[in-house]
Design an enzyme around this catalytic site. Structure first.
Site, PDB file in Angstrom:
ATOM      1  N   PRO A  83       0.811  -1.219   0.000  1.00 31.35           N
ATOM      2  CG  PRO A  83      -0.746  -1.533   1.698  1.00 31.35           C
ATOM      3  CD  PRO A  83       0.571  -2.039   1.202  1.00 31.35           C
ATOM      4  CD  GLU A 110       1.673  -6.956  10.812  1.00 29.07           C
ATOM      5  OE1 GLU A 110       0.846  -7.874  10.927  1.00 29.07           O
ATOM      6  OE2 GLU A 110       1.352  -5.765  10.585  1.00 29.07           O
ATOM      7  NE  ARG A 148      -5.600  -6.427 -21.235  1.00 32.85           N
ATOM      8  CZ  ARG A 148      -5.863  -5.294 -21.877  1.00 32.85           C
ATOM      9  NH1 ARG A 148      -5.144  -4.215 -21.629  1.00 32.85           N
ATOM     10  NH2 ARG A 148      -6.815  -5.225 -22.776  1.00 32.85           N
ATOM     11  CG  ASP A 162      -7.101  -1.915 -22.947  1.00 30.89           C
ATOM     12  OD1 ASP A 162      -8.035  -2.709 -23.101  1.00 30.89           O
ATOM     13  OD2 ASP A 162      -5.964  -2.241 -22.620  1.00 30.89           O
TER      14      ASP A 162
END
Ligand SMILES: NC(=O)c1ccc(N[C@@H]2CC[C@@H](O)C2)nc1
Length: 239
Positions: A83, A110, A148, A162
Site C-alpha cells: 500500500p 506485516e 496483455r 482499452d
C-alpha cells in the site's frame, strides 16, 4: 519477457498460469512466468522466513536473508507490492511491459524487512488504498496488466480501445441477442456505419468519463472531434 514472482505460496499462482490469455502467452513463449518459493532460500531445519519485529508490536516480519538470497544474480527490475507504493495505472503497466525481465516480491504478514526494499527494490507498486493479507493477488494483477500489453499477446485493436488507453473510460459493449427481455442494443451499433459507430463509442467514453471520473479529463488534450462531442454532451445535459 520474463516475470519472476517471489512468494511463500507458489501454488497460489497455479491457476493464474493455466487460463486464457496468460496461458496462451506462456505457450507462445511471449512471456515466461517463473514462480519462486522464498522458503527454498531459507536456512536451517525449519527454513524460517519470518520473525518477530524489532521494536515489538503485533505480527511477524519477513526475514531479509531468504529474500536477498532469492534475489541474488537477479537482472530484472525488482517490484514490491504494498500500500506504500505508487498507484498502478495503465501508463505504468505500459512502461513495465517493455522490460525484458521483472521480479515481483509478494510479501506476507506485516511486510518484508525494510533493508530488502532499500537495497533491492526498484519500484514499490500499490493497487489502491486498501490492505490485503498478502502481495500475491497484487502480483497477479500487475502481471496480468503487463502481459496483455506485450506485443502480440492480444490484438493491437483490442488494447487500443482499452479503458485508459486513450485516457478515457471504456464505452459500453453489447453482443447477441439484439433484444433480450425487451432490452435493445443501441441502433447505431446495428447500422454497419463504422464512422458513426466509432463516433458513438467515443462520445460514450467521453460522457462516462465526464460523469464518473472527471479528474481524468483535467489537463488532457482534446481532438477537434472530441471537442465537438463534448459540446454535444454538455448541450444534451442542459436540456
Ligand atoms: N494495496 C495493495 O496493492 C496491497 C499490496 C500488498 C498488501 N499486503 C502485503 C502483505 C504484507 C506486505 O507485504 C504487503 N496489501 C495491499
Amino acid at each position: 519477457m520474463k516475470i519472476n514472482i517471489l512468494t511463500l505460496f507458489p501454488e497460489f499462482f497455479n491457476s493464474f498460469k493455466e487460463h486464457s490469455i496468460i496461458k496462451r502467452a506462456v505457450e507462445r513463449e511471449q512471456v515466461e512466468i517463473n514462480i519462486v518459493n522464498i522458503r527454498d532460500f531459507a536456512e536451517g531445519k525449519h527454513k524460517q522466513c519470518d520473525d518477530i519485529p524489532f521494536g515489538g508490536g503485533a505480527g511477524m516480519v519477513m526475514k531479509p536473508e531468504p529474500l536477498l538470497k532469492a534475489l541474488e544474480g537477479n537482472k530484472g527490475k525488482v517490484i514490491y507490492t504494498s500500500p506504500q507504493g505508487v498507484k498502478l495505472n495503465q501508463v505504468l503497466a505500459c512502461e513495465l511491459s517493455t522490460e525484458k525481465e521483472i521480479t515481483i516480491i509478494a510479501g506476507h504478514y506485516e511486510g518484508i524487512d525494510e533493508r530488502v526494499i532499500d537495497s533491492k527494490v526498484d519500484l514499490e507498486i500499490s493497487l489502491g488504498d486498501f490492505v490485503l493479507t498478502g502481495g500475491e493477488l497484487p502480483a497477479m494483477v500487475i502481471s496480468d496488466a503487463i502481459i496483455r500489453l506485450i506485443p502480440g499477446v492480444i490484438k493491437k485493436e483490442s488494447y487500443e480501445n482499452d479503458s485508459f488507453y486513450n485516457g478515457l473510460l471504456d464505452y459500453p459493449h453489447y453482443t447477441r441477442p439484439a433484444e433480450y427481455e425487451g432490452l435493445k442494443v443501441p441502433e447505431v451499433l446495428m447500422s454497419g456505419h463504422h464512422k458513426n459507430i466509432d463516433e458513438w463509442r467515443l462520445k460514450q467514453s467521453l460522457e462516462r468519463t465526464l460523469k464518473r471520473r472527471p479528474e481524468l479529463l483535467k489537463g488532457r488534450e482534446f481532438s477537434k472531434l472530441e471537442k465537438k462531442l463534448l459540446k454535444e454532451i454538455k448541450e444534451e445535459q442542459e436540456i
